[in-house]
Design an enzyme around this catalytic site. Structure first.
Site, PDB file in Angstrom:
ATOM      1  N   ASN B 378      -5.855  -5.261  12.673  1.00 19.14           N
ATOM      2  CA  ASN B 378      -5.331  -6.522  13.172  1.00 19.14           C
ATOM      3  C   ASN B 378      -6.418  -7.319  13.895  1.00 19.14           C
ATOM      4  O   ASN B 378      -6.967  -8.269  13.344  1.00 19.14           O
ATOM      5  CB  ASN B 378      -4.123  -6.243  14.089  1.00 19.14           C
ATOM      6  CG  ASN B 378      -3.370  -7.506  14.456  1.00 19.14           C
ATOM      7  OD1 ASN B 378      -3.866  -8.618  14.276  1.00 19.14           O
ATOM      8  ND2 ASN B 378      -2.169  -7.356  14.971  1.00 19.14           N
ATOM      9  N   ASP B 379      -6.778  -6.904  15.096  1.00 13.94           N
ATOM     10  CA  ASP B 379      -7.762  -7.653  15.869  1.00 13.94           C
ATOM     11  C   ASP B 379      -9.112  -7.759  15.161  1.00 13.94           C
ATOM     12  O   ASP B 379      -9.773  -8.790  15.241  1.00 13.94           O
ATOM     13  CB  ASP B 379      -7.968  -7.003  17.243  1.00 13.94           C
ATOM     14  CG  ASP B 379      -6.722  -7.108  18.105  1.00 13.94           C
ATOM     15  OD1 ASP B 379      -5.866  -7.954  17.789  1.00 13.94           O
ATOM     16  OD2 ASP B 379      -6.605  -6.341  19.066  1.00 13.94           O
ATOM     17  N   VAL B 380      -9.519  -6.707  14.441  1.00  9.69           N
ATOM     18  CA  VAL B 380     -10.861  -6.699  13.839  1.00  9.69           C
ATOM     19  C   VAL B 380     -10.963  -7.610  12.621  1.00  9.69           C
ATOM     20  O   VAL B 380     -12.037  -7.790  12.068  1.00  9.69           O
ATOM     21  CB  VAL B 380     -11.321  -5.273  13.469  1.00  9.69           C
ATOM     22  CG1 VAL B 380     -11.425  -4.409  14.709  1.00  9.69           C
ATOM     23  CG2 VAL B 380     -10.401  -4.632  12.446  1.00  9.69           C
ATOM     24  N   VAL B 381      -9.823  -8.183  12.168  1.00  8.69           N
ATOM     25  CA  VAL B 381      -9.863  -9.131  11.051  1.00  8.69           C
ATOM     26  C   VAL B 381      -9.306 -10.486  11.469  1.00  8.69           C
ATOM     27  O   VAL B 381      -8.989 -11.318  10.634  1.00  8.69           O
ATOM     28  CB  VAL B 381      -9.061  -8.606   9.830  1.00  8.69           C
ATOM     29  CG1 VAL B 381      -9.714  -7.354   9.265  1.00  8.69           C
ATOM     30  CG2 VAL B 381      -7.606  -8.326  10.194  1.00  8.69           C
TER      31      VAL B 381
END
Lengths: 95, 450
Positions: B378-381
């Site tokens: 989630n956060d890393v994309v």
């Protein structure tokens, strides 16, 4: 005669720089095995613990040493074995 | 004899260094681990020849007990549980150094020795309890959310000051063991206090840092008992942990201080504008898109580990390849709960390591990717990291999955992620949401291919 502490600090300084050089070259894909391998190496405390556990004094230091031997052995044996287990899985596809 | 032992330590230090050098490539890494292990074996064997050792029953008992436990854990632990195992081992290393430092106190000890004793007890103690808390959070025995309370900084400052005070008193008055017990107790408390405010998603930083501390504790114990090999090995581990900590912090665009002292998600002034609507896709339709694709990128996150989906992902990869499609994986440095977590899971599923690309290698290729499959990340994309200055993760380097022609996001529901940060990716024109359990969704795709 140079005092022992100076000598040890010298070794400390050199090994920290060496450590930085070596670890910077480890690719990201191997970071988990690197950490478990580091767990195993930190079990080096075992070397110090055996001399404390074998004094035969039956005093506090003796007991503390024996405890340290057991804990460090977990790290050494467990760390190297699990790292080997992981690294055995890293394969390159043939062809 | 003593000289011989010291020379053997030199050889074993060289073996550790060679071992780490071989860890520079996956092709030689396994050999490197064996070289390092032989260095350890040599060091232990010569340590047993020490003339100070008069009886062996405690040593043998300790090695047997520890060895059996270690071997059992190493054989049984699941690859998904690797972060908590490393956390626990960090803790054991810390406690072992605490005990060695403590046992090294003799009535003849000089001030410098006493200072190093205090250091090994202090670092070892906080590593031990800090690692136990990290273990609890990672294995979900305790809640992974940050624990914050009013006056936390003040309480922590008081603990640090008391540690300093009692450490100084111990060095001045070593015969009074009350001071030592106070240092040990406070170090143990401080370890707990230091890790409770850190959330589950920040665990890669914490276990890297504790990894480093376990090495530094061994190093301090080496000074306390005047032993070279402990210093060399301890500082190698210390350096390794610090480098990993730096890499993790950089990958989150945060300073170490920010990770340690502010619970993630406490920032709530997120005004990221989200436009567009969420477009769900069925397994059937997703299959037709994948069937026509010639270049697919898979971006896994912690959700893949939770769903244990790595084996079905590999199956899908093989089917795609048989269909003439090129498949690569894009792995963010902080995907998962520890550095390299995703790589180990995919290696377990037999994915070739040259298909595991780092963020900087996959991003330039993203424009040529037909379909990018995001599994439990989630956060890393999150493109808000590039586009929205008000986002709490603005500036964090991310994998630019939205640059692919089509993005499939495999997700349980639209419920916001761990940090509660809006993710505009889900609303993008080229994004399709494949709702449901990742393992089942991929299983469905595999059945379509067959």
């Amino acid at each position: 005669m140079v005092p022992a502490e100076v000598f040890l600090t010298f070794i400390l300084m050199l090994s920290i720089f060496l450590g930085f050089e070596l670890i910077n070259k480890v690719p990201a894909t191997l970071h988990t095995p690197l950490m478990s391998g580091a767990n195993a190496i930190s079990g080096i405390t075992l070397v110090g613990a055996v001399s404390l556990a074998g004094t035969g004094q039956q005093d506090l230091a003796n007991w503390l040493g024996a405890g340290a031997v057991a804990l460090a052995s977990i790290n050494v044996v467990g760390g190297y074995m699990v790292t080997d287990r992981m690294l055995a899985m890293f394969k390159k596809k043939e062809g | 004899m003593a000289t011989l032992i010291q020379f053997a330590y030199v050889v074993s230090a060289a073996l550790f260094i060679l071992g780490l050098k071989n860890l520079g490539s996956p092709a030689t890494a396994r050999k490197g681990n064996l070289i390092s292990a032989s260095g350890m074996l040599l060091a232990i064997v010569v340590a047993l020849l020490d003339q100070g050792i008069v009886e062996y029953q405690f040593i043998i008992l300790g090695i047997l007990v520890g060895g059996v436990i270690g071997a059992a854990v190493a054989r049984l632990v699941a690859m998904t549980a690797m972060p908590e195992m490393v956390a626990l081992f960090n803790g054991f290393g810390g406690l072992a150094s605490l005990l060695v430092g403590w046992a090294a106190i003799t009535p003849l000890a000089g001030t410098i020795t006493l200072v190093t004793v205090v250091l090994s007890v202090l670092i070892g103690g906080l590593t031990f309890t800090g690692s136990l808390i990290a273990y609890g959070k990672l294995s979900e025995v305790i809640d992974g959310k940050p624990v914050m309370f009013k006056g936390q900084q003040i309480v922590n400052s008081l603990i640090v000051l008391s540690i300093l005070g009692s450490a100084v008193m111990f060095c001045l008055e070593p015969s009074n063991s009350q001071w030592l017990y106070l240092v040990i107790g406070l170090a143990l408390v401080f370890g707990v206090m230091a890790v409770i405010p850190i959330g589950g998603a920040d665990m890669p930083v914490v276990i890297s840092l504790l990894n480093s501390y376990s090495g530094l504790a061994a190093c301090a114990a080496g000074f306390a008992i005047n032993n070279n090999i402990l210093i060399v090995a301890g500082s190698l581990v210390g350096a390794s942990g610090i480098i990993l900590t730096q890499i993790m912090c950089k990958a989150m665009n945060r300073s170490l201080g920010n990770v340690l002292f502010s619970g993630f998600g406490s920032v709530t002034d997120d005004t990221t504008e989200v436009e567009g609507e969420v477009k769900p896709i069925s397994v059937d339709d997703a299959y037709y898109v994948l069937e026509a694709a010639s270049n697919v990128a898979i971006v896994p996150g912690y959700g893949m580990a939770v769903a244990q989906a790595q084996h079905v992902v590999k199956e899908l990869q093989e089917l795609l390849e048989q269909n003439g499609c090129e498949v690569n994986y894009g792995i963010h440095p902080v995907a998962g709960r520890m550095p390299g977590h995703m790589n180990v899971l995919l290696a377990e599923a037999d994915v070739s390591y040259d298909q595991l690309l780092e963020m900087d290698d996959i991003n330039p290729r993203m424009e040529n990717v037909d379909v990018c499959i995001v599994i439990g990340a989630n956060d890393v994309v999150n493109p808000a990291a590039r586009e929205s200055e008000s986002s709490p993760i603005y500036g964090m380097p991310v994998i630019n999955v939205d640059h692919a022609r089509t993005v499939f996001v495999l997700k349980r529901s639209m419920a916001s992620g761990f940090a509660g940060i809006e993710n505009p990716l889900f609303y993008k024109e080229n994004t399709r949401m494949l709702f449901g359990d990742a393992k089942e969704s991929i299983g469905g795709l595999i059945r379509e291919f067959e």
